[in-house]
Enzyme design. Structure first.
Site, PDB file in Angstrom:
ATOM      1  N   ARG A  50       0.743  -1.312   0.080  1.00 34.78           N
ATOM      2  CA  ARG A  50      -0.065  -0.020   0.084  1.00 34.78           C
ATOM      3  C   ARG A  50       0.598   1.210   0.030  1.00 34.78           C
ATOM      4  O   ARG A  50       0.508   2.157  -0.782  1.00 34.78           O
ATOM      5  CB  ARG A  50      -0.971  -0.121   1.080  1.00 34.78           C
ATOM      6  CG  ARG A  50      -2.160  -0.698   1.062  1.00 34.78           C
ATOM      7  CD  ARG A  50      -2.486  -1.397   2.347  1.00 34.78           C
ATOM      8  NE  ARG A  50      -1.744  -2.467   2.668  1.00 34.78           N
ATOM      9  CZ  ARG A  50      -1.723  -3.492   2.255  1.00 34.78           C
ATOM     10  NH1 ARG A  50      -2.791  -3.975   1.774  1.00 34.78           N
ATOM     11  NH2 ARG A  50      -0.729  -4.387   2.603  1.00 34.78           N
ATOM     12  N   THR A  51       1.684   1.340   0.910  1.00 33.92           N
ATOM     13  CA  THR A  51       2.509   2.627   1.028  1.00 33.92           C
ATOM     14  C   THR A  51       3.242   3.033  -0.103  1.00 33.92           C
ATOM     15  O   THR A  51       3.278   4.046  -0.876  1.00 33.92           O
ATOM     16  CB  THR A  51       3.703   2.692   2.281  1.00 33.92           C
ATOM     17  OG1 THR A  51       2.673   1.977   3.463  1.00 33.92           O
ATOM     18  CG2 THR A  51       4.127   3.826   2.592  1.00 33.92           C
ATOM     19  N   LYS A  56      25.932  -3.832  -1.243  1.00 29.22           N
ATOM     20  CA  LYS A  56      27.547  -4.094  -1.416  1.00 29.22           C
ATOM     21  C   LYS A  56      28.327  -3.391  -0.150  1.00 29.22           C
ATOM     22  O   LYS A  56      29.493  -3.199  -0.225  1.00 29.22           O
ATOM     23  CB  LYS A  56      27.848  -3.135  -2.677  1.00 29.22           C
ATOM     24  CG  LYS A  56      27.355  -4.134  -4.001  1.00 29.22           C
ATOM     25  CD  LYS A  56      27.901  -3.124  -5.137  1.00 29.22           C
ATOM     26  CE  LYS A  56      26.872  -2.486  -5.918  1.00 29.22           C
ATOM     27  NZ  LYS A  56      27.263  -1.640  -7.087  1.00 29.22           N
ATOM     28  N   ARG A  87      11.121   3.571   2.986  1.00 29.94           N
ATOM     29  CA  ARG A  87      10.686   2.593   3.992  1.00 29.94           C
ATOM     30  C   ARG A  87      12.052   1.976   4.470  1.00 29.94           C
ATOM     31  O   ARG A  87      13.042   1.659   3.703  1.00 29.94           O
ATOM     32  CB  ARG A  87       9.595   1.884   3.810  1.00 29.94           C
ATOM     33  CG  ARG A  87       9.522   0.718   4.821  1.00 29.94           C
ATOM     34  CD  ARG A  87       8.289  -0.192   4.695  1.00 29.94           C
ATOM     35  NE  ARG A  87       6.991   0.591   4.748  1.00 29.94           N
ATOM     36  CZ  ARG A  87       5.743   0.092   4.933  1.00 29.94           C
ATOM     37  NH1 ARG A  87       5.800  -1.246   4.357  1.00 29.94           N
ATOM     38  NH2 ARG A  87       5.063   0.782   5.106  1.00 29.94           N
ATOM     39  N   HIS A 129       4.936   5.574  11.604  1.00 33.35           N
ATOM     40  CA  HIS A 129       4.310   5.339  10.219  1.00 33.35           C
ATOM     41  C   HIS A 129       3.591   6.796   9.945  1.00 33.35           C
ATOM     42  O   HIS A 129       2.254   6.568   9.799  1.00 33.35           O
ATOM     43  CB  HIS A 129       3.544   4.200  10.032  1.00 33.35           C
ATOM     44  CG  HIS A 129       3.557   3.707   8.622  1.00 33.35           C
ATOM     45  ND1 HIS A 129       3.385   4.821   7.489  1.00 33.35           N
ATOM     46  CD2 HIS A 129       3.210   2.575   8.134  1.00 33.35           C
ATOM     47  CE1 HIS A 129       3.208   3.972   6.332  1.00 33.35           C
ATOM     48  NE2 HIS A 129       2.807   2.856   6.616  1.00 33.35           N
TER      49      HIS A 129
HETATM   50  N1   CP Z   1      -0.320  -0.141   5.768  1.00 33.42           N
HETATM   51  C1   CP Z   1       1.071  -0.221   5.237  1.00 33.42           C
HETATM   52  O1   CP Z   1       1.725   0.307   5.397  1.00 33.42           O
HETATM   53  O2   CP Z   1       0.914  -1.293   4.286  1.00 33.42           O
HETATM   54  P1   CP Z   1       2.131  -1.726   3.350  1.00 33.42           P
HETATM   55  O3   CP Z   1       2.970  -2.609   4.396  1.00 33.42           O
HETATM   56  O4   CP Z   1       1.306  -2.890   2.387  1.00 33.42           O
HETATM   57  O5   CP Z   1       2.554  -0.667   2.815  1.00 33.42           O
END
Ligand code: CP
Length: 307
Positions: free
Chosen positions: A56-57, A85, A106, A134
């Protein structure tokens, strides 16, 4: 509304006014034509650096970037980058900042996004750093709550499941603390309770800690379920002890208010029965959809007019 943030690292960096500004702009994004939207970040380039898995993110950010007319470069797996590396995150960021106008990232290590923002000249957006925060998920959660209930003030919400490692619930609890008269029920087994350092910051909300979900179901507007995050447990035996602690089925919510809604940042494993999907209570896929306007708004606020 004045926008002062250079980066999106932690929900702690947001005032209530900053949050309201994002929600206001996200609402506007929903009503903009595709054509108008596609001019907002025309000719800009945004990096999408995902050192940890995501559906999603990453995809909603990359869709939002392209909806605004910008181009996207990056990777969905740190294993195909020069991290493999031995390159440090700081060196990767000091390199990529030369190529792009902003970086969405991320990373599995807590504090990685903050570290990146300290070395980067271009805005950094934290798409999740380990078990820490998050913030963009929280903003889309707040947008979803506002769309559904018209107000965030006064909301009664149960955060259920992995409150120890769940970065989404850490950010959400801290965000609700910025609103008025909210009440948070923390529902978790002893081993997965909300960390004390977060509880100590919640001075503006009513809090209740319990292990009994059924008892509080009739009292809440929202059940916010979370996955027990196997990948963050140091020991699989400990994970097995709690993995099925809260499996929500239609029977679990039989005494809920008719207006009660279930949210979940997703992905789910087995903590939310698929039997709930067709019910009026299920809000989680609509919530995931709200990732687009909210991330469009964030990109616009951070990058429009820069350079
Ligand atoms: N909600 C969320 O962070 O989903 P993903 O891990 O799929 O990005």
């Amino acid at each position: 509304m004045k926008w002062n943030l250079k980066d999106i690292i932690s929900i702690n960096d947001f005032s209530r006014e900053d949050i309201e500004c994002v929600l206001f702009n996200a609402k506007k994004m929903k009503s903009l034509s595709r054509e108008k939207k596609s001019k907002i970040l025309k000719n800009k380039v945004v990096a999408s650096l995902f050192f940890e898995p995501s559906t999603r993110t990453r995809l909603s950010f990359e869709t939002a970037i392209q909806n605004l007319g910008a181009r996207v470069v990056g990777f969905a797996d740190g294993g195909v980058s020069s991290q493999k590396k031995g390159e440090t995150l700081s060196d990767s960021i000091s390199t990529v900042e030369n190529y792009v106008d902003g970086i969405v990232m991320r990373h599995p290590i807590e504090g990685a996004a903050r570290r990146a923002s300290e070395v980067s000249l271009v805005p950094i957006i934290n798409g999740g750093d380990g078990a820490n925060q998050h913030p963009t998920q929280t903003l889309l959660d707040l947008f979803t709550i506002k769309e559904e209930f018209n107000s965030i003030d006064g909301i009664k919400i149960a955060l259920v499941g992995d409150l120890k490692y769940g970065r989404t619930v850490h950010s959400l609890a801290l965000a609700l603390n910025k609103f008025k008269k909210c009440k948070i029920f923390f529902v978790a087994p002893e081993q997965l309770k909300m960390p004390q350092e977060i509880m100590e910051k919640l001075t503006n909300v009513k809090v209740v800690e319990t292990e009994n979900l059924e008892e509080i179901v009739p009292k809440v507007d929202i059940i916010y379920s979370t996955r027990i995050q196997k990948e963050r447990f140091p020991d699989e035996i400990e994970y097995n002890k709690v993995k099925d602690a809260y499996v929500i089925t239609p029977n679990t919510i039989k005494d809920a208010k008719s207006s009660m809604r279930i949210m979940h940042p997703l992905p789910r494993v087995n903590e939310l029965s698929q039997e709930l999907d067709g019910t009026k209570h299920a809000l989680y896929f609509k919530q995931a959809g709200n990732g687009i306007p909210v991330r469009e708004a964030l990109l616009k606020l951070l990058l429009e007019g820069k350079k």
